[in-house]
Design a protein around this motif. Structure first.
Motif, mmCIF file in Angstrom:
data_model
loop_
_atom_site.group_PDB
_atom_site.id
_atom_site.type_symbol
_atom_site.label_atom_id
_atom_site.label_comp_id
_atom_site.label_asym_id
_atom_site.label_seq_id
_atom_site.Cartn_x
_atom_site.Cartn_y
_atom_site.Cartn_z
ATOM 1 N N MET A 49 0.846 -1.197 0.000
ATOM 2 C CA MET A 49 0.000 0.000 0.000
ATOM 3 C C MET A 49 0.879 1.243 0.000
ATOM 4 O O MET A 49 1.878 1.310 0.697
ATOM 5 N N ASP A 50 0.501 2.188 -0.837
ATOM 6 C CA ASP A 50 1.191 3.483 -0.855
ATOM 7 C C ASP A 50 0.170 4.570 -0.560
ATOM 8 O O ASP A 50 -0.909 4.591 -1.147
ATOM 9 N N GLU A 83 -2.555 7.063 13.893
ATOM 10 C CA GLU A 83 -1.248 6.405 13.926
ATOM 11 C C GLU A 83 -0.539 6.513 12.588
ATOM 12 O O GLU A 83 0.643 6.211 12.498
ATOM 13 N N VAL A 84 -1.273 6.934 11.568
ATOM 14 C CA VAL A 84 -0.678 7.031 10.227
ATOM 15 C C VAL A 84 -0.570 8.485 9.770
ATOM 16 O O VAL A 84 0.432 8.896 9.197
ATOM 17 N N PHE A 85 -1.612 9.270 10.037
ATOM 18 C CA PHE A 85 -1.632 10.648 9.580
ATOM 19 C C PHE A 85 -1.437 11.602 10.755
ATOM 20 O O PHE A 85 -1.908 11.358 11.860
ATOM 21 N N THR A 86 -0.753 12.690 10.452
ATOM 22 C CA THR A 86 -0.664 13.749 11.448
ATOM 23 C C THR A 86 -0.776 15.077 10.712
ATOM 24 O O THR A 86 -0.773 15.125 9.487
ATOM 25 N N GLN A 87 -0.915 16.146 11.453
ATOM 26 C CA GLN A 87 -1.044 17.444 10.803
ATOM 27 C C GLN A 87 0.170 18.295 11.124
ATOM 28 O O GLN A 87 0.675 18.294 12.250
ATOM 29 N N SER A 135 -2.301 17.928 6.329
ATOM 30 C CA SER A 135 -2.020 16.553 6.685
ATOM 31 C C SER A 135 -0.709 16.056 6.096
ATOM 32 O O SER A 135 -0.355 16.391 4.977
ATOM 33 N N THR A 136 -0.011 15.255 6.865
ATOM 34 C CA THR A 136 1.164 14.553 6.370
ATOM 35 C C THR A 136 1.108 13.116 6.884
ATOM 36 O O THR A 136 0.461 12.834 7.886
ATOM 37 N N VAL A 137 1.789 12.260 6.176
ATOM 38 C CA VAL A 137 1.902 10.875 6.616
ATOM 39 C C VAL A 137 3.070 10.799 7.591
ATOM 40 O O VAL A 137 4.140 11.364 7.344
ATOM 41 N N ARG A 138 2.863 10.138 8.691
ATOM 42 C CA ARG A 138 3.944 10.004 9.667
ATOM 43 C C ARG A 138 5.130 9.277 9.039
ATOM 44 O O ARG A 138 4.948 8.354 8.258
ATOM 45 N N PRO A 139 6.350 9.684 9.406
ATOM 46 C CA PRO A 139 7.532 9.035 8.845
ATOM 47 C C PRO A 139 7.497 7.527 9.064
ATOM 48 O O PRO A 139 7.203 7.059 10.165
ATOM 49 N N GLY A 140 7.762 6.799 7.996
ATOM 50 C CA GLY A 140 7.778 5.344 8.072
ATOM 51 C C GLY A 140 6.421 4.699 7.919
ATOM 52 O O GLY A 140 6.294 3.481 7.939
ATOM 53 N N ASP A 196 3.544 3.190 3.978
ATOM 54 C CA ASP A 196 2.914 1.958 3.503
ATOM 55 C C ASP A 196 1.662 1.620 4.312
ATOM 56 O O ASP A 196 1.102 0.542 4.195
ATOM 57 N N GLY A 197 1.234 2.537 5.140
ATOM 58 C CA GLY A 197 0.010 2.332 5.902
ATOM 59 C C GLY A 197 0.235 1.689 7.256
ATOM 60 O O GLY A 197 -0.658 1.653 8.081
ATOM 61 N N GLY A 198 1.416 1.138 7.458
ATOM 62 C CA GLY A 198 1.729 0.532 8.745
ATOM 63 C C GLY A 198 0.787 -0.594 9.125
ATOM 64 O O GLY A 198 0.622 -0.909 10.295
#
Ligand code: SF4
Length: 66
Positions: free
Chosen positions: A1-2, A22-26, A32-37, A40-42
């Motif tokens: 997943m990307d 746990e995946v997105f933060t602001q 919005s940004t995707v949390r580092p790492g 792939d959706g974690g």
């Protein structure tokens, strides 16, 4: 997943971060940004829910093939 966030489209509504924190933060500007790492959706089942929750459709989730 990307996971891809279209930053030109994002209006900073925060629904993605509320739905899958746990995946997105602001960032400081509220966008919005995707949390580092977590690009792939974690393994989170909430990512697709977050993409649906975005009122402007700025979150795009694609499956990696192969
Ligand atoms: S829900 Fe959509 S518009 Fe709101 S912060 Fe997330 S990506 Fe941006």
């Amino acid at each position: 997943m990307d996971i891809h966030i279209d930053e030109d489209t994002c209006i900073g509504a925060g629904q993605c971060a509320l739905t899958a924190p746990e995946v997105f933060t602001q960032d400081d500007d509220g966008y919005s940004t995707v949390r580092p790492g977590k690009e792939d959706g974690g393994g989170s089942a909430l990512v697709r829910e977050a993409a649906r929750a975005c009122p402007v459709g700025a979150v795009r989730v694609t499956e990696r093939v192969g």
